[in-house]
Design a protein around this motif. Structure first.
Motif, PDB file in Angstrom:
ATOM      1  N   VAL A 131       0.821  -1.214   0.000  1.00  0.00           N
ATOM      2  CA  VAL A 131       0.000   0.000   0.000  1.00  0.00           C
ATOM      3  C   VAL A 131       0.852   1.259   0.000  1.00  0.00           C
ATOM      4  O   VAL A 131       0.319   2.365  -0.079  1.00  0.00           O
ATOM      5  N   GLU A 132       2.176   1.088   0.068  1.00  0.00           N
ATOM      6  CA  GLU A 132       3.036   2.254   0.164  1.00  0.00           C
ATOM      7  C   GLU A 132       2.951   3.115  -1.094  1.00  0.00           C
ATOM      8  O   GLU A 132       2.597   4.298  -1.035  1.00  0.00           O
ATOM      9  N   SER A 168      -0.536   4.687  -1.818  1.00  0.00           N
ATOM     10  CA  SER A 168      -0.884   5.797  -0.927  1.00  0.00           C
ATOM     11  C   SER A 168      -0.105   7.055  -1.294  1.00  0.00           C
ATOM     12  O   SER A 168      -0.642   8.167  -1.242  1.00  0.00           O
ATOM     13  N   GLY A 224      -0.013  11.292   2.042  1.00  0.00           N
ATOM     14  CA  GLY A 224      -0.720  10.040   1.795  1.00  0.00           C
ATOM     15  C   GLY A 224      -0.068   8.867   2.496  1.00  0.00           C
ATOM     16  O   GLY A 224      -0.745   8.025   3.100  1.00  0.00           O
ATOM     17  N   ALA A 226      -1.711   6.745   5.615  1.00  0.00           N
ATOM     18  CA  ALA A 226      -1.940   5.304   5.462  1.00  0.00           C
ATOM     19  C   ALA A 226      -1.320   4.507   6.598  1.00  0.00           C
ATOM     20  O   ALA A 226      -1.883   3.507   7.048  1.00  0.00           O
TER      21      ALA A 226
END
Length: 321
Positions: A12-13, A16, A53, A57
């Motif tokens: 998800v890095e 995001s 972001g 996250a």
């Protein structure tokens, strides 16, 4: 979303970062008349959005800042960051058995309970005002002390020494550099004495810094901020844990308002207590107090000293910034 639902080997890095950067870039393009955004370059906007972001996250503001600094500092920042990390890391290894303790002895504090949020907000505002007051007092007093010692050195030295001695007597010695005892006590949830101690400590700090005593704003501003909890001692619902948490809030707020480096100030107070549950609050408090302090204090102490040095140095850079 579909990629993650499909089970592909991605994290998800990057998504995001991409979503945060895209959103802020879109706002930058659409709100071109909004001055705070319009004044930033698209690259800086993208990095800020991507860092935000990522931080959102992972619920880590420090992670966001570290990412932003690396992205913007690949050309100029890393030559500073890498040597600093190597030297600081080596120094930490050598200093494990000597020097300042890694943390002050205290309590396992954890996150601030909701019933104390109001006090934390109040201490943030009071701490920001206190940091601005410290600098606003310090600049004119330093000018007066300089003139006094230039014209009447012996008389001036005796007056200043007498003033510091008197403050030490009325404060029980806690107006001296042993003010670290007050900081340690406050951040550990212990009693910090009468609210008058804040005034004695403020006057002693202003005189000491105006005299040019080595030290700077860090210790004094943190101590003054931690001492802001003195009127709250004994109030119902504020036990040692809550007071230690609020002392950290006060120390961070006054430090950030006087110094103007929110990440550093929050990190410093966090380092003293080493309580991860309190770190997000300290970062927020530091950001708010630094913004307020910049408005309220005017010229900073470090900038004032630097400008004085440039003005006195032949062939120095022009005074305008």
């Amino acid at each position: 979303m579909l990629t993650h639902v499909g089970g592909l080997a991605v994290g998800v890095e990057s998504p995001s970062v991409a979503l945060g950067a895209s959103l802020l870039l879109a706002l930058h393009r659409r709100l071109s008349g909004f001055r705070p955004l319009a004044s930033l370059s698209p690259r800086l906007v993208a990095v800020i959005g991507g860092a935000a972001g990522l931080g959102a996250a992972f619920r880590s503001p420090l992670l966001a800042v570290a990412y932003g600094l690396e992205e913007l500092g690949q050309a100029s920042g890393l030559p500073l960051v890498l040597p600093a990390l190597l030297l600081a890391g080596s120094g930490t290894l050598l200093a494990t058995t000597m020097g300042q303790p890694a943390r002050l002895p205290g309590l396992d504090l954890g996150p601030l309970p909701p019933q104390v949020w109001g006090w934390a907000a109040l201490l943030t505002l009071v701490g920001a005002a206190g940091g601005a007051l410290l600098v606003r007092l310090l600049l004119p007093v330093a000018a007066v002390v300089k003139r006094l010692l230039t014209r009447q050195r012996l008389v001036g030295a005796l007056l200043l020494a007498g003033g510091l001695t008197l403050l030490a007597l009325v404060s029980g010695g806690l107006s001296l550099n042993d003010g670290s005892l007050s900081l340690r006590a406050a951040l550990s949830g212990e009693a910090v004495g009468s609210p008058l101690l804040w005034l004695w400590r403020l006057l002693a700090s202003v005189l000491s810094l105006a005299l040019g005593a080595p030290g700077g704003l860090m210790h004094d501003s943190m101590t003054l901020g931690a001492l802001l909890i003195s009127p709250l001692q004994g109030l119902e619902g504020l036990g040692p844990t809550a007071l230690a948490q609020l002392a950290a809030v006060g120390a961070t707020a006054l430090f950030a308002a006087a110094h103007g480096c929110p990440l550093f100030c929050a990190s410093f107070v966090f380092t003293l207590q080493c309580d991860p549950g309190l770190l997000p609050l300290l970062l927020l408090v530091s950001a708010v107090a630094a913004a307020l302090g910049e408005r309220w204090r005017g010229e900073g102490w470090n900038e004032h000293q630097l400008q004085g040095l440039l003005d006195q140095t032949p062939g120095a850079a022009p005074s305008s910034r």
